[in-house]
Design a protein around this motif. Structure first.
Motif, PDB file in Angstrom:
ATOM      1  N   ASN A 217       3.150  -7.872  -5.342  1.00 18.25           N
ATOM      2  CA  ASN A 217       3.550  -7.786  -3.924  1.00 18.25           C
ATOM      3  C   ASN A 217       3.088  -6.163  -3.413  1.00 18.25           C
ATOM      4  N   ASP A 218       2.792  -5.974  -2.283  1.00 13.88           N
ATOM      5  CA  ASP A 218       2.491  -4.741  -1.812  1.00 13.88           C
ATOM      6  C   ASP A 218       3.493  -4.313  -1.058  1.00 13.88           C
ATOM      7  N   ALA A 219       4.071  -2.980  -1.671  1.00 16.21           N
ATOM      8  CA  ALA A 219       4.867  -2.093  -0.984  1.00 16.21           C
ATOM      9  C   ALA A 219       6.561  -2.726  -1.360  1.00 16.21           C
ATOM     10  N   MET A 220       6.702  -3.487  -2.328  1.00 14.01           N
ATOM     11  CA  MET A 220       7.943  -4.211  -2.556  1.00 14.01           C
ATOM     12  C   MET A 220       7.968  -4.655  -4.076  1.00 14.01           C
TER      13      MET A 220
ATOM     14  N   MET B  83       0.953  -1.102  -0.134  1.00 16.28           N
ATOM     15  CA  MET B  83       0.097   0.255  -0.213  1.00 16.28           C
ATOM     16  C   MET B  83       0.845   1.321   0.010  1.00 16.28           C
ATOM     17  N   ASN B  84       2.028   1.042   0.581  1.00 17.08           N
ATOM     18  CA  ASN B  84       2.966   2.358   0.528  1.00 17.08           C
ATOM     19  C   ASN B  84       2.234   3.669   0.950  1.00 17.08           C
ATOM     20  N   VAL B  85       1.597   3.213   2.361  1.00 14.66           N
ATOM     21  CA  VAL B  85       0.943   4.482   2.789  1.00 14.66           C
ATOM     22  C   VAL B  85       1.720   5.592   2.917  1.00 14.66           C
ATOM     23  N   GLY B  86       1.111   6.782   2.503  1.00  9.93           N
ATOM     24  CA  GLY B  86       1.808   8.009   2.781  1.00  9.93           C
ATOM     25  C   GLY B  86       2.890   8.403   1.924  1.00  9.93           C
TER      26      GLY B  86
ATOM     27  N   LEU C 244       9.023  -6.677 -14.524  1.00  4.26           N
ATOM     28  CA  LEU C 244       7.634  -6.600 -14.099  1.00  4.26           C
ATOM     29  C   LEU C 244       7.753  -6.286 -12.629  1.00  4.26           C
ATOM     30  N   ALA C 245       8.902  -6.427 -12.079  1.00  2.00           N
ATOM     31  CA  ALA C 245       9.135  -6.131 -10.514  1.00  2.00           C
ATOM     32  C   ALA C 245       8.818  -4.569 -10.313  1.00  2.00           C
ATOM     33  N   TYR C 246       9.269  -3.728 -10.984  1.00  5.91           N
ATOM     34  CA  TYR C 246       9.177  -2.435 -10.516  1.00  5.91           C
ATOM     35  C   TYR C 246       8.717  -1.683 -11.833  1.00  5.91           C
ATOM     36  N   ASP C 247       8.317  -0.294 -11.528  1.00  6.07           N
ATOM     37  CA  ASP C 247       7.796   0.554 -12.477  1.00  6.07           C
ATOM     38  C   ASP C 247       9.232   1.279 -13.372  1.00  6.07           C
ATOM     39  N   SER C 248       8.863   2.058 -14.043  1.00  3.46           N
ATOM     40  CA  SER C 248       9.832   2.622 -14.941  1.00  3.46           C
ATOM     41  C   SER C 248      10.899   3.290 -14.349  1.00  3.46           C
ATOM     42  N   HIS C 249      10.631   3.968 -13.123  1.00  8.28           N
ATOM     43  CA  HIS C 249      11.435   4.498 -12.162  1.00  8.28           C
ATOM     44  C   HIS C 249      12.284   3.652 -11.225  1.00  8.28           C
ATOM     45  N   GLY C 250      11.969   2.241 -11.385  1.00  9.77           N
ATOM     46  CA  GLY C 250      12.857   1.588 -10.711  1.00  9.77           C
ATOM     47  C   GLY C 250      12.304   1.201  -9.109  1.00  9.77           C
ATOM     48  N   ILE C 251      10.896   1.698  -9.226  1.00 10.47           N
ATOM     49  CA  ILE C 251      10.297   1.650  -7.861  1.00 10.47           C
ATOM     50  C   ILE C 251       9.241   0.637  -7.753  1.00 10.47           C
ATOM     51  N   GLY C 252       9.527  -0.091  -6.334  1.00  5.68           N
ATOM     52  CA  GLY C 252       8.615  -0.935  -6.072  1.00  5.68           C
ATOM     53  C   GLY C 252       7.176  -0.470  -5.693  1.00  5.68           C
ATOM     54  N   GLN C 253       5.860  -0.956  -6.237  1.00  2.00           N
ATOM     55  CA  GLN C 253       4.695  -0.362  -6.037  1.00  2.00           C
ATOM     56  C   GLN C 253       3.979  -0.927  -5.064  1.00  2.00           C
ATOM     57  N   GLY C 254       2.886  -0.415  -4.510  1.00  2.00           N
ATOM     58  CA  GLY C 254       1.879  -0.793  -3.640  1.00  2.00           C
ATOM     59  C   GLY C 254       0.938  -1.776  -4.541  1.00  2.00           C
ATOM     60  N   THR C 255       1.266  -2.931  -5.064  1.00  2.00           N
ATOM     61  CA  THR C 255       0.746  -3.585  -6.007  1.00  2.00           C
ATOM     62  C   THR C 255      -0.498  -4.391  -5.450  1.00  2.00           C
ATOM     63  N   MET C 256      -1.582  -4.067  -5.956  1.00  5.11           N
ATOM     64  CA  MET C 256      -2.928  -4.799  -5.357  1.00  5.11           C
ATOM     65  C   MET C 256      -3.604  -5.850  -6.280  1.00  5.11           C
ATOM     66  N   GLY C 257      -3.905  -5.618  -7.635  1.00  3.73           N
ATOM     67  CA  GLY C 257      -4.327  -6.594  -8.447  1.00  3.73           C
ATOM     68  C   GLY C 257      -3.379  -6.659  -9.683  1.00  3.73           C
ATOM     69  N   ILE C 258      -3.625  -7.857 -10.322  1.00  2.00           N
ATOM     70  CA  ILE C 258      -2.781  -8.276 -11.613  1.00  2.00           C
ATOM     71  C   ILE C 258      -3.814  -8.834 -12.491  1.00  2.00           C
ATOM     72  N   GLU C 259      -3.713  -8.276 -13.609  1.00  2.00           N
ATOM     73  CA  GLU C 259      -4.547  -8.746 -14.737  1.00  2.00           C
ATOM     74  C   GLU C 259      -3.574  -8.886 -15.975  1.00  2.00           C
ATOM     75  N   CYS C 260      -4.009  -9.795 -16.956  1.00  2.00           N
ATOM     76  CA  CYS C 260      -3.227  -9.878 -18.311  1.00  2.00           C
ATOM     77  C   CYS C 260      -3.996  -9.921 -19.535  1.00  2.00           C
ATOM     78  N   GLY C 261      -3.664  -9.616 -20.599  1.00  2.00           N
ATOM     79  CA  GLY C 261      -4.211  -9.726 -21.944  1.00  2.00           C
ATOM     80  C   GLY C 261      -3.473  -8.776 -22.863  1.00  2.00           C
TER      81      GLY C 261
END
Length: 575
Positions: A289-292, A1-4, A314-331
């Motif tokens: 993963n949430d916050a990593m 969730m990366n709160v705050g 797929l581990a990080y965003d384009s800035h190399g930061i782990g997100q507060g990932t909640m859901g995953i969908e593919c298509g």
């Protein structure tokens, strides 16, 4: 969730340029007024996708609870998902809602339970929870569906804040709790997403169970933001390994988490999906993963896994930061024949779209495609890459809602209750926010969690069901203008698992080539899509439909009539 946390650059500032003459004094207000009028008129014009809210009158009385007592246990924020399944084999999709349970300090009588609603047609549903025997009163988080025993009907797995429950479908409108016999209770873990998959392509579905954090109510923590009570983030408790069960083929499972390599890594699993991300013919596991960093567990084809999230992109965003990932969908959003991935996230982080570059590599194309439009001020959960208008291009539906129920008191950039988002795929590599033109279904404002997408009324377009925290669900009937064609493919395995989980389907219609896979468990701790839906636009026939089964068999059909459900049995249409 990366709160705050705010780890994204601020939006660019707009510079004010002083007018060189008095003309600007009256021209600027006129221009602004004209722009406001144009926006108002545009907002009133219906778009090519129309979603109508039809919850009232549906017969549903389900109300979600997170079991909260004011003590702010972290599990309250992540509860929960839902499943769409044809439990009684009558050809239409029924709805199974997960629910929370009273946490210490809360008393609820009668105790809340999960609920199964049978689809009666014409958007009427009947509560059959008691007669079906699936009213689990545990603390529900994730769910997946598949015919794990290959007997011809779908079974249910519920991932709780331990213990979990496996319901075996008895084929007569009811289920039996076989958790103890099967050996898949998973102890006292805090659940998350779950998926059935065939790890070694032997025809038996195995079970991957994501676990969230090392939490118990006795270890609860809370905090304050500007004097207001708030929930802590997942790293206050720490990551844990997930669990992998191998199907023994006799109704029992064996925990192979250590031998398979799954236990070698610990995460904060939330949503997940199992898919052949690298196109090598076996099913891999992708865990948000949430916050990593997210996990990508690459299958070597024998059911042994190596975590390669960093190398895949797929581990990080384009800035190399782990997100507060909640859901995953593919298509396949760009129709290039490769599965792309969409991951939802926390406030002040974009929901991320990753384009599949081939060879197991992905690129964050959120900014390039506009797929992150509207997501920065929101917390995003369930999502669907779904072709709502059957034009041959997958659109994006994103369920939104904050997890901090006091956020309105200390952050004026967001809110607890939020509208969901609908981004239309233009077919030119871009997404456009059409939420305000998509009907009253997108005007609903709650704090949403799980979302699921199937054709609930059999009219050829995909509808939506959303589970809302502490509220009734939202049912959205797709009322988009008719005219475009479609094809729905349902599989029955013989050598492979009966549901065809892991099968890849290719539909060729003129200049259009579409690809999809069959998944068990996806999105935010939810399940939908044991059948594949393809929008075909103006194309009136499918030249070719090909199924690559997980057991290695290939079936091919030619010159297929569209606007119908196409049922394919493994081995009956070999080329």
């Amino acid at each position: 969730m990366n709160v705050g946390l705010d780890r994204h650059p601020r939006e660019p500032r707009v510079r004010r340029v002083p007018s060189s003459s008095g003309t600007g004094r009256w021209l600027a207000p006129l221009l602004l007024a004209g722009l406001a009028l144009a926006r108002a008129l545009t907002a009133q014009e219906p778009g090519p996708i129309q979603m109508r809210e039809v919850t009232r009158g549906s017969g549903m009385s389900f109300i979600h609870t997170d079991g909260s007592s004011g003590r702010r246990y972290i599990v309250e924020t992540v509860c929960c998902g839902l499943a769409l399944l044809d439990y009684d084999g009558d050809g239409d999709s029924d709805i199974y809602f997960l629910n929370g349970a009273p946490l210490p300090g809360a008393a609820m009588s009668p105790p809340p339970r999960n609920a199964l609603y049978r689809n009666e047609g014409n958007w009427r549903f009947t509560d059959v929870t008691e007669v079906a025997g699936v009213g689990d009163t545990g603390y529900g988080l994730g769910v997946c569906v598949a015919d794990y025993d290959n007997d011809g009907d779908p079974d249910l797995y519920v991932n709780n804040m331990g213990p979990n429950v496996l319901y075996q479908n008895n084929g007569h409108g009811g289920f039996t709790d076989v958790t103890a016999v099967a050996g898949v209770g998973n102890g006292d873990q805090v659940g998350a997403g779950a998926c059935f998959l065939d790890i070694e392509n032997d025809g038996d579905l195995d079970l991957y169970v994501a676990n969230y954090v090392d939490f118990s109510c006795a270890r609860n923590q809370s905090r304050a933001v500007n004097g207001h009570p708030a929930y802590v983030g997942p790293m206050s408790y720490g990551p844990v390994p997930d669990t992998l069960y191998r199907n023994n083929g006799d109704g029992t499972f064996t925990d192979i988490s250590v031998a398979s390599g799954v236990r070698a890594v610990a995460g904060t699993g939330m949503g997940m999906i199992c898919a052949d991300y690298d196109g090598d013919g076996d099913t891999d596991v992708i865990v948000g993963n949430d916050a990593m960093a997210n996990f990508v567990l690459r299958n070597d084809g024998t059911g042994r896994f190596e975590e390669v999230g960093l190398f895949s992109g797929l581990a990080y965003d384009s800035h190399g930061i782990g997100q507060g990932t909640m859901g995953i969908e593919c298509g396949d959003f760009d129709n290039d024949g490769r599965l792309d991935f969409h991951m939802t996230s926390y406030q002040k982080q974009w929901a991320i779209l990753y384009r599949n570059l081939g060879d197991g590599l992905f690129q964050d194309v959120t900014a390039l495609t506009g797929a992150g439009t509207g997501t920065l001020p929101r917390v995003t959960w369930g999502s669907g890459l779904v072709d709502f208008d059957n034009d041959g291009h997958r659109d994006l539906f994103i369920a939104c809602g904050h997890l901090q129920d006091t956020v309105d008191s200390w952050d004026d950039s967001t809110s607890y209750a939020q509208r969901n988002l609908l981004l239309r795929n233009t077919g030119e590599g871009r997404f456009v926010d059409v939420s305000e033109q998509a009907g009253d279904g997108l005007a609903v404002k709650w704090s949403s969690r799980g979302a699921a997408f199937e054709d609930l009324d059999g009219d050829g377009d995909v509808d939506a069901v959303i589970l809302n925290s502490r509220r009734e669900p939202t049912l959205l009937r797709n009322e988009s203008p008719r005219g475009n064609h479609w094809l729905e493919v349902r599989l029955r395995g013989t050598r492979s698992n009966r549901d065809g989980v892991g099968a890849r389907i290719v539909v060729v219609a003129g200049d259009l080539t579409l690809v999809d896979e069959i998944h068990s468990g996806r999105g935010y701790q939810s399940h939908y899509g044991l059948q594949a839906h393809f929008g075909l636009g103006a194309r009136t026939r499918a030249d070719r439909v090909e199924v690559q089964w997980p057991g290695g068999t290939r079936d091919v059909l030619h010159d297929v009539v569209v606007d119908r459900v196409l049922r394919i049995i493994e081995g009956q249409s070999r080329e």
